[in-house]
Design a protein around this motif. Structure first.
Motif, PDB file in Angstrom:
ATOM      1  N   ILE A 402      53.051   6.521  11.717  1.00  0.00           N
ATOM      2  CA  ILE A 402      54.311   7.253  11.760  1.00  0.00           C
ATOM      3  C   ILE A 402      54.913   7.220  10.360  1.00  0.00           C
ATOM      4  N   HIS A 403      55.096   8.399   9.790  1.00  0.00           N
ATOM      5  CA  HIS A 403      55.659   8.492   8.446  1.00  0.00           C
ATOM      6  C   HIS A 403      56.759   9.544   8.423  1.00  0.00           C
ATOM      7  N   ALA A 404      57.879   9.191   7.784  1.00  0.00           N
ATOM      8  CA  ALA A 404      59.019  10.117   7.656  1.00  0.00           C
ATOM      9  C   ALA A 404      59.441  10.663   9.016  1.00  0.00           C
ATOM     10  N   ARG A 405      59.566   9.774   9.992  1.00  0.00           N
ATOM     11  CA  ARG A 405      60.027  10.125  11.343  1.00  0.00           C
ATOM     12  C   ARG A 405      59.153  11.186  12.005  1.00  0.00           C
ATOM     13  N   SER A 406      57.858  11.144  11.727  1.00  0.00           N
ATOM     14  CA  SER A 406      56.931  12.097  12.337  1.00  0.00           C
ATOM     15  C   SER A 406      55.573  11.439  12.509  1.00  0.00           C
ATOM     16  N   LEU A 407      54.767  11.992  13.425  1.00  0.00           N
ATOM     17  CA  LEU A 407      53.420  11.485  13.652  1.00  0.00           C
ATOM     18  C   LEU A 407      52.504  12.031  12.557  1.00  0.00           C
ATOM     19  N   ALA A 408      51.936  11.119  11.765  1.00  0.00           N
ATOM     20  CA  ALA A 408      51.087  11.528  10.640  1.00  0.00           C
ATOM     21  C   ALA A 408      49.725  12.006  11.131  1.00  0.00           C
ATOM     22  N   GLU A 409      49.155  12.963  10.412  1.00  0.00           N
ATOM     23  CA  GLU A 409      47.841  13.511  10.737  1.00  0.00           C
ATOM     24  C   GLU A 409      46.925  13.440   9.511  1.00  0.00           C
ATOM     25  N   GLU A 410      45.610  13.477   9.801  1.00  0.00           N
ATOM     26  CA  GLU A 410      44.596  13.513   8.743  1.00  0.00           C
ATOM     27  C   GLU A 410      44.816  12.411   7.705  1.00  0.00           C
ATOM     28  N   VAL A 411      45.040  11.188   8.197  1.00  0.00           N
ATOM     29  CA  VAL A 411      45.339  10.058   7.312  1.00  0.00           C
ATOM     30  C   VAL A 411      44.085   9.630   6.549  1.00  0.00           C
ATOM     31  N   ILE A 412      44.234   9.501   5.244  1.00  0.00           N
ATOM     32  CA  ILE A 412      43.133   9.084   4.369  1.00  0.00           C
ATOM     33  C   ILE A 412      43.633   7.978   3.445  1.00  0.00           C
ATOM     34  N   VAL A 413      42.830   6.923   3.271  1.00  0.00           N
ATOM     35  CA  VAL A 413      43.163   5.829   2.368  1.00  0.00           C
ATOM     36  C   VAL A 413      42.294   5.952   1.115  1.00  0.00           C
ATOM     37  N   LYS A 414      42.942   5.893  -0.054  1.00  0.00           N
ATOM     38  CA  LYS A 414      42.217   6.026  -1.317  1.00  0.00           C
ATOM     39  C   LYS A 414      42.525   4.859  -2.243  1.00  0.00           C
ATOM     40  N   GLN A 415      41.608   4.652  -3.170  1.00  0.00           N
ATOM     41  CA  GLN A 415      41.846   3.675  -4.238  1.00  0.00           C
ATOM     42  C   GLN A 415      41.292   4.266  -5.528  1.00  0.00           C
ATOM     43  N   GLY A 416      42.170   4.388  -6.519  1.00  0.00           N
ATOM     44  CA  GLY A 416      41.742   4.963  -7.778  1.00  0.00           C
ATOM     45  C   GLY A 416      41.268   6.394  -7.655  1.00  0.00           C
ATOM     46  N   GLY A 417      41.805   7.129  -6.701  1.00  0.00           N
ATOM     47  CA  GLY A 417      41.433   8.522  -6.518  1.00  0.00           C
ATOM     48  C   GLY A 417      40.181   8.728  -5.682  1.00  0.00           C
ATOM     49  N   LYS A 418      39.533   7.643  -5.244  1.00  0.00           N
ATOM     50  CA  LYS A 418      38.313   7.735  -4.439  1.00  0.00           C
ATOM     51  C   LYS A 418      38.565   7.194  -3.035  1.00  0.00           C
ATOM     52  N   LEU A 419      37.734   7.620  -2.090  1.00  0.00           N
ATOM     53  CA  LEU A 419      37.872   7.134  -0.717  1.00  0.00           C
ATOM     54  C   LEU A 419      37.666   5.629  -0.671  1.00  0.00           C
ATOM     55  N   TYR A 420      38.529   4.952   0.063  1.00  0.00           N
ATOM     56  CA  TYR A 420      38.532   3.487   0.078  1.00  0.00           C
ATOM     57  C   TYR A 420      37.629   2.938   1.171  1.00  0.00           C
ATOM     58  N   LYS A 455      45.349   1.501  -7.724  1.00  0.00           N
ATOM     59  CA  LYS A 455      46.034   0.967  -6.551  1.00  0.00           C
ATOM     60  C   LYS A 455      45.652   1.756  -5.301  1.00  0.00           C
ATOM     61  N   ILE A 456      45.866   1.128  -4.153  1.00  0.00           N
ATOM     62  CA  ILE A 456      45.564   1.756  -2.867  1.00  0.00           C
ATOM     63  C   ILE A 456      46.723   2.660  -2.465  1.00  0.00           C
ATOM     64  N   VAL A 457      46.403   3.900  -2.078  1.00  0.00           N
ATOM     65  CA  VAL A 457      47.420   4.844  -1.616  1.00  0.00           C
ATOM     66  C   VAL A 457      46.962   5.430  -0.283  1.00  0.00           C
ATOM     67  N   ILE A 458      47.930   5.852   0.521  1.00  0.00           N
ATOM     68  CA  ILE A 458      47.651   6.467   1.818  1.00  0.00           C
ATOM     69  C   ILE A 458      48.202   7.883   1.799  1.00  0.00           C
ATOM     70  N   GLU A 459      47.348   8.836   2.146  1.00  0.00           N
ATOM     71  CA  GLU A 459      47.739  10.235   2.133  1.00  0.00           C
ATOM     72  C   GLU A 459      47.507  10.864   3.500  1.00  0.00           C
ATOM     73  N   GLY A 460      48.115  12.008   3.720  1.00  0.00           N
ATOM     74  CA  GLY A 460      47.933  12.711   4.979  1.00  0.00           C
ATOM     75  C   GLY A 460      48.980  13.782   5.151  1.00  0.00           C
ATOM     76  N   LYS A 461      49.110  14.265   6.369  1.00  0.00           N
ATOM     77  CA  LYS A 461      50.120  15.277   6.693  1.00  0.00           C
ATOM     78  C   LYS A 461      51.244  14.633   7.504  1.00  0.00           C
TER      79      LYS A 461
END
Length: 591
Positions: A402-420, A455-461
């Motif tokens: 749950i991100h920004a008061r919404s259900l997140a979709e297509e969540v991807i975790v990256k590190q240094g721009g690459k898939l973690y 660093k590790i970042v989390i992206e998605g919709k």
């Protein structure tokens, strides 16, 4: 960071976000509107004439003109509240939040008229020869208590001291931290400029400007305010006209949701009447600062031989700031439809939760109600605690984000721009990454080294809010992606000028409490805080801002209400002098 944000939210829930504060703020504006017979309507045309210099005298004392005082105060109010604040209010409360922002501004015009008049009346000349004023001066002189025995208790001094301390805190919570945070987020999302680089460059520029004092500040802001307003107006109108078919539905949503709350639509999970009311009034205050007591500090330096004329100049501020500029932003957000659409974005960890279930979806009415109940704290879902296994960027465990008061979709975790690939630590729903545990020095060092990109970042919709949401909305016109640049440039000018003005408010409070010799130390800390906030999570900044605004507003409103009779007397004297100087004018108000 999450623990700090939770603590700030708890404090804010008892102050700025509580219903009693909202009622105090609106109630004061309503009281003075009725008591002074709707001055925001009856006196409006005279306010415009006074800005043009009609009531001036050659021997008026002060450091700035009416117009410079107006633009300095406007530069302190026209900032992230108009771009990021409106987007944040609509994100939280839906379309009805915009209505309550406008109501706040309407009554806020009267509140600002009163607070500027009383503060200008009791201004003083500081030891360095500059004019010093603000609510703390009328509080010290007029809020003392006399006992039945004739003894005076200096309650006014302590109320003034509380206000001055709150002003210093609010100069960070309103003027410094959220401004650079919004600038750096916007420039990063639009141009890819690292947050810390933006913070460093603008902190240096800020330092050069504020060292020059109010005269240099007034000179800079009197040029910035008209320029940034024009740029923003053109971009906003392009979006609204391009989406003209949504103008009427947007109006219907604003008015129709006032007494029903906003229903779930798209990724937006809905908002209650109370939440829309609270967030609209709260963000309205952040936008125009009526009742906060900040603008009177700028107006105290204006050249005027009596106080009411400067109060009339200030009456225009909420009209320009909220009724015009915030309405533009609101219609941009609603007509473009982006406020309810999930967007690709990088998640801010302070705004992210991991829930230990996959059985809840926002595609069904039941699921939306469950998610809304969880977000509002009414029926919390079970939070995940432990380690998540990440393979090729994807989460293998049965959880939802749950991100920004919404259900997140297509969540991807990256590190240094690459898939973690590896483990991700989650403590009671909060994601913990190494970057969170860095000291401030380590975080600064990493920004300028290769490790800063590792660093590790989390992206998605998910839904987005604040400045990034407005930036996306501005792309929905003939300008296309170029619209983002309008927001970034506009925000840069808006927010930077706000930071400049608030440094002056803070240094006047420091002067009041400890003298002008300590102002240089305040400026140093102000600039350092400005730099640090460029790379701190937005959620924490906005929460801190709400607390500091409330701490400043409460004693100011108390003082205004106590001096209501004096205000009415001063208004009568002003109109008497005005009629004597301009006997040819007909229909001049008498009170």
């Amino acid at each position: 960071m999450q623990a700090l944000n939770d603590l700030l939210l708890l404090i804010d829930s008892y102050i700025g976000s509580h219903l009693w504060f909202v009622l105090l703020l609106l109630g004061t504006g309503i009281f003075f509107t009725i008591y002074l017979k709707f001055p925001q309507i009856r006196y409006f045309k005279y306010a415009i004439r006074i800005v043009q210099g009609k009531f001036d005298k050659d021997d008026d004392e002060g450091d700035t003109s009416h117009f410079q005082a107006l633009t300095t105060a406007l530069s302190g109010t026209v900032g992230t509240g108009n771009i990021a604040g409106v987007a944040f209010a609509v994100h939280l409360g839906g379309p009805a939040a915009l209505f309550w922002m406008l109501v706040t501004a309407m009554f806020g015009m009267t509140t600002k008229f009163v607070e500027v008049t009383l503060s200008h009346k009791y201004r003083e000349k500081a030891a360095d020869g500059s004019i010093a004023g603000g609510p703390m001066y009328f509080m010290q002189k007029r809020l003392n208590v006399k006992t039945s025995s004739g003894k005076t208790i200096k309650t006014g001094y302590w109320i003034a001291a509380i206000f001055a301390l709150a002003t210093i805190l609010s100069s960070f919570g309103t003027g410094s931290l959220p401004q650079i945070n919004s600038i750096s987020n916007s420039l990063f999302s639009t141009f890819g400029i690292p947050h810390m680089i933006t913070g460093l460059v603008l902190a240096i520029l800020l330092g050069f400007v504020i060292i020059g004092g109010i005269k240099r500040i007034a000179k800079v802001t009197s040029r910035l305010v008209p320029a940034m307003a024009l740029i923003y107006f053109i971009g906003a109108m392009a979006v609204i006209i391009f989406n003209y078919q949504n103008i009427w539905p947007s109006l219907q949503a604003i008015v129709g949701d006032i007494f029903t709350g906003s229903s779930a639509t798209g990724g937006f999970l809905g908002a209650t009447i109370a939440f829309a009311f609270n967030r609209g009034v709260n963000r309205g205050l952040f936008s125009n600062e009526a009742g906060q007591g900040s603008a009177p500090i700028a107006h105290a330096a204006a050249k005027a031989h009596e106080p009411v004329s400067e109060g009339l100049v200030a009456l225009l501020e909420p009209f320009i700031d909220t009724i015009i500029i915030c309405t533009l932003t609101g219609f941009v957000l609603l007509s473009s439809g982006v406020w309810k659409d999930k967007q690709d974005n990088r998640f801010q960890l302070a705004d992210l939760q991991v829930v230990n279930t996959i059985a809840v979806s926002d595609q069904t009415e039941e699921g939306r109600q469950q998610l809304a109940a969880h977000i509002n704290g009414e029926a919390p879902l079970p939070l995940f605690d432990g380690q998540l296994t990440i393979k090729d960027g994807k989460v293998g465990s049965p959880v939802i984000f749950i991100h920004a008061r919404s259900l997140a979709e297509e969540v991807i975790v990256k590190q240094g721009g690459k898939l973690y690939n590896g483990k991700l630590q989650v403590d009671n729903g909060d994601v913990v990454v190494k970057d969170q545990k860095m000291t401030l020095f380590e975080r600064i060092k990493s920004q300028f080294s290769h490790s800063g990109n590792n660093k590790i970042v989390i992206e998605g919709k998910s839904l987005i809010h604040s400045a990034p949401l407005t930036a996306v909305a501005f792309t929905k016109s003939w300008f296309g992606d170029f619209g983002k640049y309008i927001v970034s440039i506009g925000l840069l000018l808006f927010a930077f000028s706000t930071a400049i003005s608030w440094s002056y408010y803070g240094d006047r409070a420091v002067t009041y409490l400890w003298g002008s010799k300590y102002v240089i130390w305040y400026h140093f800390i102000y600039v350092i805080g400005f730099f640090i906030a460029s790379f701190v999570d937005t959620t924490i900044i906005w929460t801190l801002s709400g607390i500091t605004i409330a701490l400043m507003t409460i004693p100011n409103l108390f003082g205004l209400l106590v001096l209501h009779k004096e205000m009415k007397t001063d208004v009568k004297l002003f109109w008497k002098e005005y009629q004597e100087r301009f006997p040819e004018e007909k229909g001049v108000p008498k009170n």
